[in-house]
Each structure stands twice: as structure tokens, then as C-alpha cells.
Design a protein around this motif. Sequence first.
Motif, PDB file in Angstrom:
ATOM      1  N   LEU A  58       0.439  -0.956  -0.025  1.00  0.00           N
ATOM      2  CA  LEU A  58      -0.270   0.394  -0.622  1.00  0.00           C
ATOM      3  C   LEU A  58       0.824   1.471   0.167  1.00  0.00           C
ATOM      4  O   LEU A  58       2.208   1.263   0.596  1.00  0.00           O
ATOM      5  CB  LEU A  58      -1.016  -0.394   0.893  1.00  0.00           C
ATOM      6  CG  LEU A  58      -2.558  -0.624   1.077  1.00  0.00           C
ATOM      7  CD1 LEU A  58      -3.035  -0.710   2.456  1.00  0.00           C
ATOM      8  CD2 LEU A  58      -3.102  -0.730  -0.861  1.00  0.00           C
ATOM      9  N   ARG A  59      -0.082   2.555  -0.776  1.00  0.00           N
ATOM     10  CA  ARG A  59       1.144   3.845  -0.434  1.00  0.00           C
ATOM     11  C   ARG A  59      -0.104   4.584  -0.242  1.00  0.00           C
ATOM     12  O   ARG A  59      -0.526   4.482  -0.376  1.00  0.00           O
ATOM     13  CB  ARG A  59       1.410   4.209  -2.192  1.00  0.00           C
ATOM     14  CG  ARG A  59       2.263   2.530  -2.750  1.00  0.00           C
ATOM     15  CD  ARG A  59       4.027   2.636  -2.253  1.00  0.00           C
ATOM     16  NE  ARG A  59       4.658   1.591  -2.944  1.00  0.00           N
ATOM     17  CZ  ARG A  59       5.058   0.578  -2.360  1.00  0.00           C
ATOM     18  NH1 ARG A  59       5.113   0.439  -1.206  1.00  0.00           N
ATOM     19  NH2 ARG A  59       5.720  -0.284  -2.992  1.00  0.00           N
ATOM     20  N   GLY A  60       1.010   5.287   0.574  1.00  0.00           N
ATOM     21  CA  GLY A  60       0.521   6.756   1.090  1.00  0.00           C
ATOM     22  C   GLY A  60       0.599   6.598   2.820  1.00  0.00           C
ATOM     23  O   GLY A  60       0.884   5.366   3.032  1.00  0.00           O
ATOM     24  N   ARG A  87      -4.977   5.840   1.416  1.00  0.00           N
ATOM     25  CA  ARG A  87      -4.443   4.051   0.111  1.00  0.00           C
ATOM     26  C   ARG A  87      -5.329   3.226   0.172  1.00  0.00           C
ATOM     27  O   ARG A  87      -6.398   2.875   0.568  1.00  0.00           O
ATOM     28  CB  ARG A  87      -3.258   2.878   2.232  1.00  0.00           C
ATOM     29  CG  ARG A  87      -2.845   3.841   2.103  1.00  0.00           C
ATOM     30  CD  ARG A  87      -2.148   2.336   3.461  1.00  0.00           C
ATOM     31  NE  ARG A  87      -1.261   3.814   4.511  1.00  0.00           N
ATOM     32  CZ  ARG A  87      -0.841   3.767   6.074  1.00  0.00           C
ATOM     33  NH1 ARG A  87      -2.174   3.017   6.196  1.00  0.00           N
ATOM     34  NH2 ARG A  87      -0.060   4.423   6.514  1.00  0.00           N
ATOM     35  N   GLY A 104      -5.752   0.014   4.831  1.00  0.00           N
ATOM     36  CA  GLY A 104      -6.150   0.852   4.108  1.00  0.00           C
ATOM     37  C   GLY A 104      -7.822   0.707   3.576  1.00  0.00           C
ATOM     38  O   GLY A 104      -8.284  -0.682   4.211  1.00  0.00           O
ATOM     39  N   ALA A 137      -3.177   0.268  -5.167  1.00  0.00           N
ATOM     40  CA  ALA A 137      -1.655   0.019  -5.121  1.00  0.00           C
ATOM     41  C   ALA A 137      -1.433  -1.673  -5.677  1.00  0.00           C
ATOM     42  O   ALA A 137      -0.247  -1.727  -6.446  1.00  0.00           O
ATOM     43  CB  ALA A 137      -1.036  -0.061  -3.445  1.00  0.00           C
ATOM     44  N   ILE A 147       4.653   1.020   4.533  1.00  0.00           N
ATOM     45  CA  ILE A 147       3.753   2.157   5.133  1.00  0.00           C
ATOM     46  C   ILE A 147       4.627   1.954   6.699  1.00  0.00           C
ATOM     47  O   ILE A 147       4.976   0.844   7.404  1.00  0.00           O
ATOM     48  CB  ILE A 147       2.178   1.712   5.438  1.00  0.00           C
ATOM     49  CG1 ILE A 147       2.069   0.072   6.619  1.00  0.00           C
ATOM     50  CG2 ILE A 147       1.371   1.119   4.303  1.00  0.00           C
ATOM     51  CD1 ILE A 147       0.550   0.001   6.707  1.00  0.00           C
TER      52      ILE A 147
END
Length: 364
Positions: A88-90, A96, A118, A148, A221
Motif C-alpha cells: 500500500l502507498r500513502g 491507501r 487501507g 496499489a 507503511i
Amino acid sequence: MSRPYNFSAGPAMLPEAVLERARDEMLDWHGSGMCVAEMSHRGKEFLSIAQQAEADLRELLAVPDNYKVLFLQGGASLQFAMAPMNLLRGADKAGRKADYLSTGSWSKKAIAEAKRFGAVNIAASTEQDGTFTRAPAQAELNLSADAAYLHYTPNETIQGVEFPYVPEASVPLVADMSSTILSRPIDVSRYGVIYAGAQKNVGPAGLTIVIVREDLIGQPIDGTPAMLDYKIHADNDSMYNTPPTYAWYLAGLVFQWLKDLGGLGAMAEINQRKAGKLYAAIDGSGFYANPVQPDCRSWMNVPFTLADANLDAGFLAGAKAAGLLTLKGHRSVGGMRASIYNAMPEAGVDALIEFMAEFERTKG
Ligand SMILES: *Cc1c(COP(=O)(O)O)cnc(C)c1O
């Protein structure tokens, strides 16, 4: 003395040749004077076992060089968390997002875990009246542009539902292959992450295989523990902490057994034949039934019901007496389930079919 056939969904049968070899090497591995379980994971003996196992797995699956192969612990269930934590990105949970396909009990568990980290978009669900009997078609997938990754379960072990195709997505594909890895050749380059608990089709419980594309790791994360960071395991050759050494060794023996057999192409032919004759026996009887849409039927896990559930206990007792073990279906599905992974010989499937016909003739 011949051993019974064990149809357990996992931990499952291991190839008899592998067990015999482990027995022969139990007290003294290759003149080392040690059992593999007694070796330092940093000693040259175990390092040679570990490296050979990885090389053989890479060869069997034709894993491209830009993928890491990790030998971890925690089962596929820990991967339900590790995959989102690493992919996951963010900066915050609200930002996310990942896409998931809901096709059975295991994907539902993966979805529940991902939601801790997320937003989850269910890009398709095939749940109907609490059951799952098919995989969604590509055209049914409602993919989000900002996910993602896309997670799916190629083979749902409990429902016996298998994807007859690899989903297309513009984002990395994450696959829980616990009950199908090594059952046939795959194109690893189609995936971002492949993970599998070993106890179905690879080796004993306690080992988890992860195959991950290099460019996806190293951005977990915030707050991800070291033990859950793919990059840390990759940088340490899966020896950041003590790995499950004996399970790794047994998995290596299974990889050698597969290579001796002719590799995954040869294995696939055998598996397809085994599954084909069992489904034909079920469909050809008026007494047994399998609810799964024919093109989505699993090669590995074959659930089936008897026309009268009151006969289930008698079926199981008779099967056991005939040397056919662990055929009871999962408690959530009922009936029977025959798991016929790589290690189940074709003769075991033949014996099951023969028993089923005889049971139907005498009790049905
Ligand atoms: C068995 C199984 C799991 C759970 O595996 P553990 O190693 O017990 O965590 C997850 N996914 C699938 C598809 C399975 O078959």
C-alpha cells in the motif's frame, strides 16, 4: 507395508520418496554427523541446503532475476497483512487503496486483514447465498485506477473454486497461491507478489514462500515491524532471524522430487488427469455432486456431497477402513472434500473413485 492415502487439505501428504530420503538423512546429513534440525542456519551445511532449495524453486517456476524468493514464517495468514503493509502507498490509512476479488473463504480473510491498513475495493464478489461456486470473468472486474495492487486467490481451497485465467490489471497482481503453487507452470512475470503457506503443496507447516518483484519492496507503511518488511528479509537472504530450517530442507527435497519427475509441465499433466477422472466419476453418478461451475473447478481440492447427508458418517468410516483418510469436508461447506495435491499419487485417486462407486452401489 503400504501407507493409506491422505486427502487432507493441509497439512497434507508429502511424497513418499521425500519422507524416505528425510528418514535416511535424519541422523547424519551427508556425513555432517548432524540432523538438519540441529544445524546452525549460518553454517555451510545449512547454507548449501538453503541455496539449493532456492535455486531449484527458481528453476521450477522460471522465476525472473528481478524477483526475490523469501522463505518466511507465519503462514499465508500473515501474508494477508504483510502484502498490504508492504505494497500500500500513502502516508495515512485514508489515502491507501487496494482492489480485492472475493471468491471464497480465504479471500474474505485476506480482505478483512487488508482493511486494517487501507481502503479495500471489492472489484468482484461471487458470493451468492453465502456460498461461492465460480470465479468472476475478467469483464466483471470493477478495477479502480488508484489501487496499489489487485489481490486474488487463484485457488479457493475450501470451496474448490479455481480461476481458469490470470486476471489482467494495470497494477501489480498479488496472488495467494497456498493451495496451487507448483501444481503447474505459471508465468511469474504476470505477478507482483506470489505467496503460499507450504503445508499444502510444498512441504511441512511453518514455512511460507513469498516471491516478490524487487521494485515493489522497501517502501512499507510507517510503523511496519522489521519482521514484516519484505526488504529486510530479502536483504538478509531470509535469515534476518532464525528461519524454519527443517521445513526449508524438506521443501527443498520436494523441489528435487518435482525436478526428477520432469518439472511442473509433467506435474500439471498428472494433476489434470487426476482431477479430470474424479470430476468425471462425480458427474457420472446420480449419487455424488460437485456444485462448482465446470470451468472453475479446482485441480487440487474437490468438494463433493452425497445425495443423502445421513450417509456421510458411514462414507467416512468406510473410506477410512479402505485406507482413504481425511475426506470430511470443511465445516463451512459440509459433505466431503478430496484434496489431491502433487503428492497424492494417481493410484490414490483411483482408489477413491473405486471406493465411491462401491459405496454408491451398496449404500446409495
Ligand atoms: C490454507 C490457506 C491459507 C491459510 O494458510 P496458513 O498457512 O494456515 O496461514 C490461506 N490461503 C489459502 C488459499 C489457503 O489454502
